[in-house]
Enzyme design. Structure first.
Site, PDB file in Angstrom:
ATOM      1  N   HIS A   1      -3.735  -5.509   1.418  1.00 25.03           N
ATOM      2  CA  HIS A   1      -3.533  -5.816   2.832  1.00 25.03           C
ATOM      3  C   HIS A   1      -4.037  -7.233   3.104  1.00 25.03           C
ATOM      4  CE1 HIS A   1      -2.406  -1.781   4.111  1.00 25.03           C
ATOM      5  NE2 HIS A   1      -3.389  -1.294   3.376  1.00 25.03           N
TER       6      HIS A   1
ATOM      7  N   CYS B   1       0.840  -1.205   0.000  1.00 29.18           N
ATOM      8  CA  CYS B   1       0.000   0.000   0.000  1.00 29.18           C
ATOM      9  C   CYS B   1       0.877   1.257   0.000  1.00 29.18           C
ATOM     10  CB  CYS B   1      -0.959  -0.036   1.182  1.00 29.18           C
ATOM     11  SG  CYS B   1      -2.353   1.107   0.996  1.00 29.18           S
TER      12      CYS B   1
END
Length: 877
Positions: A814, A717
């Protein structure tokens, strides 16, 4: 000027009750309306633009492109009569009086007709105005009847005007999608269903000839730029709209039931109000007003309109006011209700809702004497224990400040702890479980997330002023959960005794007082001073808050409980509160952390352990079996994660922390980079700022050295964004607007957008075609040549990148390491040839079961059963 509802100030002056103490039920406006986001400064400084998103958003919402935005439907009501030559106009009576007033003022001949005379229309009438559903009677005309009326009028050149101000809760009855038609005008309002009366926005749906004349009459800029900004977003929020269409009818049914139980026969209703027609309406209005409850009084016919209370406190207040009024004295020809009144002690939370009798959930709140006292753990434990008792239970945290979050089934974002609690309740996470999430991005500011979606960044004082709006979000979510489940277990935040945070509190006792729920106070004995924590916290609460505390739980006790008994006896005698139980220290327990790195996580290395940089070691020597840090034999793979100042979602690394073949190090960036096989750049709430911190600490050079000597690197991310060439933040999403150079290790650039990507996804890790699942939470949109060689193939498309030399992997996903096959593949890629990965999901489930076992064995189950209203002695000790 005609009189309307909402005149609280006038009522306050007339009855001598301060304005802030009134319960205003006089307007028919949704008390739990759409929550307004932060309006950017530039919007306030910009003239309204007709080419903005408002027309498109309205067209999509109403199913009609031929429309005009006006300053509330009231503006159209006043202007429309001036577009027609003097005519005979039929208007429904009783109805919204502004229609009659406007047509009379414009010189038309007005005929006020009851509903039964409107439909069989007189041939001499050219214009008909109806309100559907009608205000105040609540009468709803069928689509077929209204369309037939329009056809009759249109066939002779007439016009039908339909005011649908209260139609949003029942869109299936609307004529909006039938526009444009010759001789048909539909008026819509944003003020009622959306609760945005102050925005002053409405719409006229009609043929373009009417709209052009109306636009000319109303002049330029009828709606401010901030109102256009807010309303366009409200119209596009389909998740909120669907949820509200589900909850409003239940609230309306509850209101009707309450009124009839108080001998007030409901003559008509909509999803937003109930209408009671009685000869003594003025007397009832006055009696309620003397108690600070404002209703809308109509003189002809004598009647009252009741709007919906906002929350449980307001429901209880209305019930109390109705109960305390003088006995009714109906006229001889009135038919009074024979409904049975509530039994003594019955509260509004247990009134019938909808068809049949449905009870609202029993709500119990867990508060802690300190942060990390065990609130999250106890809530998860109680949820699973209640599931074992056959109870439908949901977790809830009104306000959470955390950088670890999860994506919900309804496409929003909540705190990670609440997602785990949902798993304990055997539920999919939902945004109602954590309606307010604060994600810090500086020492004094945070991104504010309401009902799962970011509304902007606020400094602490700014958020304090916003708390009333946040409170509305909290109450809405709790009401929805309470209507769906038998029990709601609530987690507080920090401590209820934080004096500086008590004003406007929505996280602890402020919430408990609002919903009138009992509180269990938990303290961590492993920290020391447990009796001082409990007694001191109780002493700092108000008398009503102290009375709300029903017992104590002592957490993380080690040793012989007999040695603690004298202290427990003293505590009960001193406070008059029972100790519900003492939970043992559960060694090896794993539950995903709410925010801070868990106490039992691998501790960051000190300077003594980090003196050797990669450049000072012969990193060209790699063990033949691929195991261990380069240059020395070890059975474990060493993985280093830099502890960024704004690290987020560090729960990504829990599967690595628990892996028997991995040595995971959370390394402070203030110290040199330790030797590692793999470095993982984690997510960040302030990517540009954290990247600057890495650079200042010398980690950029160290990372390049790590790669030069054969190490591997992953960016997740925000970490992915750091690996690219540039990060652009033109909208100041994560700090000051501007651009920053990345580490330049992948040919990609990232621009932060206003709208976050929030989704649960599945797919394949392309290293070994391993199945993978996880979630995305990012504002960044990345592009560049590096993405041509993706790391994953997900349901919505390709994701991330693998460098040409195979040393760097980047992804937005994630939860990447929770998939066993994917983690096996990644560890082999990082240099661990023989991999045996434990099942992370099974471990999490086993630990939730351990928590429920602890509740079963160490808490007083009879007291718990009584607290949650469980029947019988099935939970008896």
């Amino acid at each position: 000027m005609l009189e309307h509802g909402g005149r609280v100030r006038a009522a306050a002056q007339h009855f001598g009750i301060a304005e802030k103490h009134w319960l205003d039920l006089s307007t028919g406006i949704n008390p739990n309306g759409w929550l307004v986001p932060v309006v950017p400064q530039q919007v306030w400084q910009t003239l309204p633009q007709d080419e903005d998103d408002l027309p498109a958003a309205a067209s999509a919402y109403y199913g009609c492109a031929s429309l005009l935005a006006v300053a509330g439907s009231q503006a159209a009501i006043q202007a429309l009569p001036r577009l027609f030559s003097p005519s005979r106009v039929a208007l429904l009576t009783p109805s919204y009086a502004e229609h009659t007033h406007a047509w009379q003022q414009a010189g038309h001949e007005v005929l006020a007709l009851p509903a039964e005379q409107i439909l069989p229309l007189d041939e001499a009438i050219n214009i008909v105005v109806i309100v559907n559903p009608n205000n105040p009677t609540g009468q709803l005309f069928s689509r077929a009847d209204v369309l037939a009326l329009h056809e009759t009028l249109a066939s002779r050149g007439g016009t039908l005007i339909v005011d649908e101000a209260f139609m949003d809760a029942t869109p299936e009855h609307s004529l909006a999608g039938d526009c444009p038609r010759t001789g048909l005008v539909v008026l819509r309002s944003i003020g009622k269903f959306f609760g945005l009366a102050g925005a002053r926005v409405g719409f006229v749906l009609a043929e373009q000839t009417i709209l052009l004349r109306l636009r000319e009459l109303l002049g330029p800029w009828p709606i401010s730029a901030p109102s256009r900004f807010v309303v366009s977003r409200a119209l596009r929020d389909t998740v909120w709209q669907t949820a509200t269409r589900n909850t409003l009818p239940r609230a309306a049914a509850r209101l009707c039931a309450l009124l009839e139980q108080q001998d007030l026969q409901v003559s008509g209703s909509t999803a937003l109000f109930a209408w009671v027609r009685r000869a003594d309406a003025a007397s009832i209005h006055r009696q309620l007003a003397q108690q600070g409850v404002l209703t809308r009084l109509f003189v002809e016919p004598a009647s009252l309109r009741f709007g919906l209370p906002r929350d449980e406190a307001q429901w209880r207040r209305l019930e109390a006011a109705l109960t305390q009024r003088a006995p009714p004295h109906p006229s001889p020809d009135e038919t009074t209700s024979q409904s049975t009144k509530p039994a003594r002690g019955q509260v509004a939370g247990y009134l019938p809702m909808g068809e049949g009798v449905k009870t609202v959930a029993r709500t119990v709140m867990v508060q802690g004497t300190t942060s990390d006292a065990g609130k999250s753990t106890l809530v998860a434990a109680l949820c699973r224990w209640l599931v074992r008792q056959g109870v439908r239970v949901a977790p809830f945290k009104p306000q959470n400040m955390a950088l670890n979050s999860a994506v919900t089934r309804d496409g929003g974002e909540i705190g990670r702890a609440q997602a785990v609690q949902a798993m304990a309740a055997n539920l999919a996470p939902h945004t109602d479980m954590n309606p307010v999430l604060l994600k810090p991005n500086s020492d004094t500011g945070a991104q504010v997330i309401i009902h799962g979606h970011a509304i902007g960044n606020m400094e602490a004082l700014e958020y304090h002023a916003y708390k009333n709006t946040a409170r509305a979000a909290v109450m809405q979510s709790h009401q929805r959960l309470a209507a769906q489940y038998q029990a709601v277990v609530v987690e507080g935040a920090g401590s209820p005794a934080e004096i500086n945070l008590r004003a406007g509190d929505i996280a602890n006792m402020g919430f408990a007082e609002a919903v009138d729920c009992p509180v269990v106070l938990i303290a961590d004995i492993d920290r020391g001073g447990v009796f001082a924590h409990l007694v001191g916290t109780l002493a700092l609460l108000s008398e009503t808050e102290q009375a709300r505390v029903v017992g104590f739980v002592i957490n993380r006790f080690r040793g012989d409980i007999a040695l603690l008994q004298d202290g427990l006896d003293w505590l009960e005698q001193r406070t008059g509160k029972p100790v519900l139980g003492v939970l043992p220290y559960l060694h090896g327990l794993h539950l995903e952390a709410e925010d801070a790195l868990p106490i039992n996580s691998p501790r960051p290395l000190g300077q003594a352990a980090t003196r050797q940089l990669a450049g000072l070691v012969d990193c060209s020597v790699v063990p033949s079996d691929g195991a261990g840090v380069r240059g020395r034999a070890t059975p474990k793979l060493r993985i280093v994660v830099p502890v960024l100042p704004h690290i987020s979602n560090h729960t990504d690394f829990d599967p690595l922390r628990l892996h028997p073949q991995v040595e995971l190090i959370f390394a402070p960036i203030t110290a040199p980079l330790p030797l590692a096989d793999l470095i993982i750049l984690p997510g960040s709430k302030a990517v540009r700022s954290d990247l600057q911190s890495l650079r200042r600490a010398g980690w950029e050079w160290a990372i390049n050295q790590h790669l030069r000597y054969g190490g591997k690197l992953i960016g997740i991310c925000g970490g992915l964004q750091m690996l690219g060439e540039f990060i652009h933040d033109p909208l100041a999403i994560e700090g000051e607007a501007g651009s920053s150079p990345g580490l330049g290790l992948l040919k990609l650039q990232t621009t932060l957008a206003a709208q976050k990507q929030l989704r649960n996804v599945g797919g394949t890790l392309l290293l070994e075609d391993a199945p993978v699942s996880g979630y995305e939470i990012h504002a960044g949109v990345s592009s560049g040549a590096a993405l041509a060689k993706p790391a994953l193939r997900l349901a919505h498309g390709e994701d991330g990148a693998i460098s040409d030399d195979g040393k760097i992997l980047a992804t937005y996903l994630h939860g990447l390491f929770e998939s066993t096959a994917a983690l096996d593949a990644l560890l082999r890629w990082a240099g661990l040839h023989t991999v045996s990965t434990p099942d992370y999901a099974a471990r999490r489930e086993a630990d939730i079961e351990r928590l429920a076992d602890a509740v079963e064995q160490h808490l007083d189950r009879k007291k718990l059963a009584a607290l949650f209203g469980l029947e019988g002695d099935r939970c008896g000790n």
